[in-house]
Design a protein around this motif. Structure first.
Motif, PDB file in Angstrom:
ATOM      1  N   LEU A   1      50.077  14.027  94.728  1.00 42.30           N
ATOM      2  CA  LEU A   1      50.526  13.848  93.351  1.00 42.30           C
ATOM      3  C   LEU A   1      51.524  12.709  93.292  1.00 42.30           C
ATOM      4  N   LEU A   2      51.228  11.724  92.451  1.00 35.37           N
ATOM      5  CA  LEU A   2      52.097  10.560  92.320  1.00 35.37           C
ATOM      6  C   LEU A   2      52.543  10.428  90.868  1.00 35.37           C
ATOM      7  N   THR A   3      53.830  10.432  90.650  1.00 35.41           N
ATOM      8  CA  THR A   3      54.394  10.227  89.322  1.00 35.41           C
ATOM      9  C   THR A   3      54.872   8.786  89.219  1.00 35.41           C
ATOM     10  N   SER A   4      54.528   8.108  88.140  1.00 34.66           N
ATOM     11  CA  SER A   4      54.946   6.721  87.994  1.00 34.66           C
ATOM     12  C   SER A   4      56.469   6.646  87.955  1.00 34.66           C
ATOM     13  N   PRO A   5      57.052   5.515  88.368  1.00 31.27           N
ATOM     14  CA  PRO A   5      58.512   5.397  88.344  1.00 31.27           C
ATOM     15  C   PRO A   5      59.106   5.683  86.965  1.00 31.27           C
ATOM     16  N   GLU A   6      58.463   5.186  85.899  1.00 30.90           N
ATOM     17  CA  GLU A   6      59.002   5.405  84.561  1.00 30.90           C
ATOM     18  C   GLU A   6      59.003   6.885  84.191  1.00 30.90           C
TER      19      GLU A   6
ATOM     20  N   THR B   1      49.947   9.280  80.854  1.00 35.62           N
ATOM     21  CA  THR B   1      48.511   9.526  80.934  1.00 35.62           C
ATOM     22  C   THR B   1      48.175   9.981  82.350  1.00 35.62           C
ATOM     23  N   VAL B   2      47.302  10.981  82.453  1.00 35.79           N
ATOM     24  CA  VAL B   2      47.039  11.656  83.727  1.00 35.79           C
ATOM     25  C   VAL B   2      45.592  11.415  84.155  1.00 35.79           C
ATOM     26  N   ALA B   3      45.400  11.103  85.439  1.00 38.86           N
ATOM     27  CA  ALA B   3      44.055  10.932  86.002  1.00 38.86           C
ATOM     28  C   ALA B   3      44.152  11.039  87.516  1.00 38.86           C
ATOM     29  N   VAL B   4      43.009  11.127  88.174  1.00 37.92           N
ATOM     30  CA  VAL B   4      42.939  11.064  89.632  1.00 37.92           C
ATOM     31  C   VAL B   4      42.251   9.769  90.001  1.00 37.92           C
TER      32      VAL B   4
ATOM     33  N   LEU C   1      40.234  19.631  91.168  1.00 36.25           N
ATOM     34  CA  LEU C   1      41.296  18.716  91.616  1.00 36.25           C
ATOM     35  C   LEU C   1      41.369  18.621  93.138  1.00 36.25           C
ATOM     36  N   GLY C   2      41.309  19.761  93.809  1.00 34.15           N
ATOM     37  CA  GLY C   2      41.399  19.736  95.274  1.00 34.15           C
ATOM     38  C   GLY C   2      40.274  18.941  95.902  1.00 34.15           C
ATOM     39  N   ALA C   3      39.056  19.127  95.388  1.00 31.63           N
ATOM     40  CA  ALA C   3      37.906  18.396  95.938  1.00 31.63           C
ATOM     41  C   ALA C   3      38.044  16.902  95.687  1.00 31.63           C
ATOM     42  N   ALA C   4      38.457  16.518  94.472  1.00 32.89           N
ATOM     43  CA  ALA C   4      38.582  15.099  94.154  1.00 32.89           C
ATOM     44  C   ALA C   4      39.652  14.432  95.002  1.00 32.89           C
ATOM     45  N   VAL C   5      40.776  15.126  95.190  1.00 29.68           N
ATOM     46  CA  VAL C   5      41.859  14.556  95.999  1.00 29.68           C
ATOM     47  C   VAL C   5      41.473  14.543  97.474  1.00 29.68           C
ATOM     48  N   GLY C   6      40.922  15.650  97.948  1.00 33.40           N
ATOM     49  CA  GLY C   6      40.561  15.735  99.360  1.00 33.40           C
ATOM     50  C   GLY C   6      39.490  14.734  99.766  1.00 33.40           C
TER      51      GLY C   6
ATOM     52  N   ARG D   1      38.955  11.925  98.100  1.00 28.63           N
ATOM     53  CA  ARG D   1      39.415  10.609  97.642  1.00 28.63           C
ATOM     54  C   ARG D   1      38.512  10.009  96.575  1.00 28.63           C
ATOM     55  N   ARG D   2      38.243  10.784  95.559  1.00 33.33           N
ATOM     56  CA  ARG D   2      37.408  10.351  94.456  1.00 33.33           C
ATOM     57  C   ARG D   2      38.248   9.991  93.241  1.00 33.33           C
ATOM     58  N   ASP D   3      37.593   9.398  92.263  1.00 32.15           N
ATOM     59  CA  ASP D   3      38.226   9.103  90.972  1.00 32.15           C
ATOM     60  C   ASP D   3      37.758  10.136  89.950  1.00 32.15           C
ATOM     61  N   GLY D   4      38.646  10.542  89.060  1.00 31.28           N
ATOM     62  CA  GLY D   4      38.246  11.505  88.046  1.00 31.28           C
ATOM     63  C   GLY D   4      39.175  11.501  86.852  1.00 31.28           C
ATOM     64  N   ALA D   5      38.608  11.856  85.710  1.00 32.48           N
ATOM     65  CA  ALA D   5      39.372  12.005  84.476  1.00 32.48           C
ATOM     66  C   ALA D   5      39.691  13.482  84.289  1.00 32.48           C
ATOM     67  N   THR D   6      40.899  13.780  83.858  1.00 29.23           N
ATOM     68  CA  THR D   6      41.355  15.164  83.784  1.00 29.23           C
ATOM     69  C   THR D   6      41.129  15.765  82.400  1.00 29.23           C
ATOM     70  N   THR D   7      40.618  16.992  82.391  1.00 30.01           N
ATOM     71  CA  THR D   7      40.452  17.759  81.169  1.00 30.01           C
ATOM     72  C   THR D   7      41.806  18.302  80.707  1.00 30.01           C
ATOM     73  N   VAL D   8      41.778  19.063  79.608  1.00 29.15           N
ATOM     74  CA  VAL D   8      43.008  19.712  79.136  1.00 29.15           C
ATOM     75  C   VAL D   8      43.595  20.589  80.234  1.00 29.15           C
ATOM     76  N   ALA D   9      42.755  21.406  80.869  1.00 34.19           N
ATOM     77  CA  ALA D   9      43.253  22.318  81.901  1.00 34.19           C
ATOM     78  C   ALA D   9      43.898  21.568  83.062  1.00 34.19           C
ATOM     79  N   ALA D  10      43.203  20.548  83.572  1.00 27.75           N
ATOM     80  CA  ALA D  10      43.727  19.797  84.715  1.00 27.75           C
ATOM     81  C   ALA D  10      44.961  18.993  84.334  1.00 27.75           C
ATOM     82  N   THR D  11      44.959  18.425  83.137  1.00 26.88           N
ATOM     83  CA  THR D  11      46.121  17.653  82.694  1.00 26.88           C
ATOM     84  C   THR D  11      47.344  18.550  82.567  1.00 26.88           C
TER      85      THR D  11
END
Length: 310
Positions: A14-19, A67-70, A100-105, A107-117
């Motif tokens: 999980l990476l949070t932008s500096p701002e 804005t949240v994404a993987v 989320l775990g599968a996408a991160v593990g 190393r895929r790209d994905g757009a997050t739904t309401v639940a994931a966001t």
């Protein structure tokens, strides 16, 4: 030849932008924004313009957009302009909490739904989240068991979700019943009726009403102070001048339901198919409604976040 797993080097998932990180640490207002709307809900190039407009609307009311994404297998809360370009370019998987775990593990790209966001926003310390509409109980769920993970996420994730209710393609009374069962507060913003996304009134009431961002913030703070474990829904109707015509809406809904039935569309593919039918069948009117309501929700979420900070 046996499969040899590729070693995965340790990294922060999980990476949070500096701002965003600085704002959360300082207690300044932050508003989370989902990326499925951009990657799957809006066509190009309107999606990239909407991404910019949403972040601008949040900033205009004194909050920081997140804005949240993987991307590259890292869950990101707060995106750069280049990362927003990637989200809007297409090709991203649609990620709910279970993905989320599968996408991160992997190393895929994905757009997050309401639940994931909501889950990632909470993990990053963000309390307020703006979106268009919630997922809910699908029509025919008695046979299909098709219920959006958004409802389960709200039941366990303490995030205030500002939305325009749920889409009329869903079973609205069943969705409200699930929210009640899960003790998720549902509050109308300047309305006594639960919104129906494209329409201001779904035909069902809300149990509580607030008329100012400060009142909404007070309700959320009290809910959390009294040990409320679930999130909460702040439901704002689409602006009156952007509401989809009732006759057009009902015709498109009937056609869309018949379309998914004839094609055998199920699960997470239902909503994109129906939204595309609304867009094409309304000559773009539904898209204008969608953009108007999500921008209004982003602005309201920023005002509520600022009131929480105050």
């Amino acid at each position: 030849m046996p499969h040899v797993p590729v070693p995965v080097s340790p990294r922060d998932p999980l990476l949070t932008s500096p701002e965003v990180g600085d704002a959360v640490a300082a207690g300044r207002p932050v508003v989370a924004l989902e990326s499925t709307l951009l990657a799957h809900g809006l066509p190009a190039p309107q999606n990239r313009a909407a991404a910019e407009d949403l972040e601008t609307a949040v900033r205009a009311h004194g909050a920081v957009p997140a804005t949240v994404a993987v991307l590259d297998g890292v869950a990101r809360v707060g995106l750069t302009a280049g990362e927003l370009d990637r989200v809007c370019a297409g090709g991203l998987a649609k990620l709910s909490v279970r993905d989320l775990g599968a996408a991160v593990g992997l190393r895929r790209d994905g757009a997050t739904t309401v639940a994931a966001t909501a889950a990632l926003a909470h993990a990053a310390g963000v309390q307020v989240f703006a979106t268009g509409g919630l997922g809910g109980v699908h029509r025919g769920a008695r046979e299909s068991w098709d219920v959006s993970a958004d409802l389960a996420a709200l039941a366990t994730t303490p995030v205030l979700v500002v939305c325009s209710g749920v889409k009329s393609i869903l079973d609205v009374p069943a969705t409200l019943e699930v929210l009640e069962t899960e003790s998720v507060p549902v509050v109308g913003y300047r309305t006594d009726a639960f919104p129906g996304f494209y329409r201001r009134d779904s035909g069902h009431p809300v149990p509580w009403r607030v008329d100012t961002p400060a009142e909404a913030a007070a309700v959320w703070q009290a809910h959390r102070a009294l040990g409320g474990r679930p999130g909460a829904v702040l439901a704002q109707p689409v602006p009156a001048d952007a509401e989809l015509d009732a006759v057009l809406h009902d015709r498109l809904l009937d056609e869309g339901l018949a379309l998914i039935s004839s094609r055998g569309v199920t699960g997470k593919d239902v909503t994109p198919v129906l939204l595309e039918h609304f867009h094409s069948g309304s000559d773009g009117a539904s898209l204008r409604t969608n953009l108007a309501l999500v921008l209004a929700n982003a602005a309201l979420a920023a005002q509520v976040a600022a009131a929480l900070g105050a």
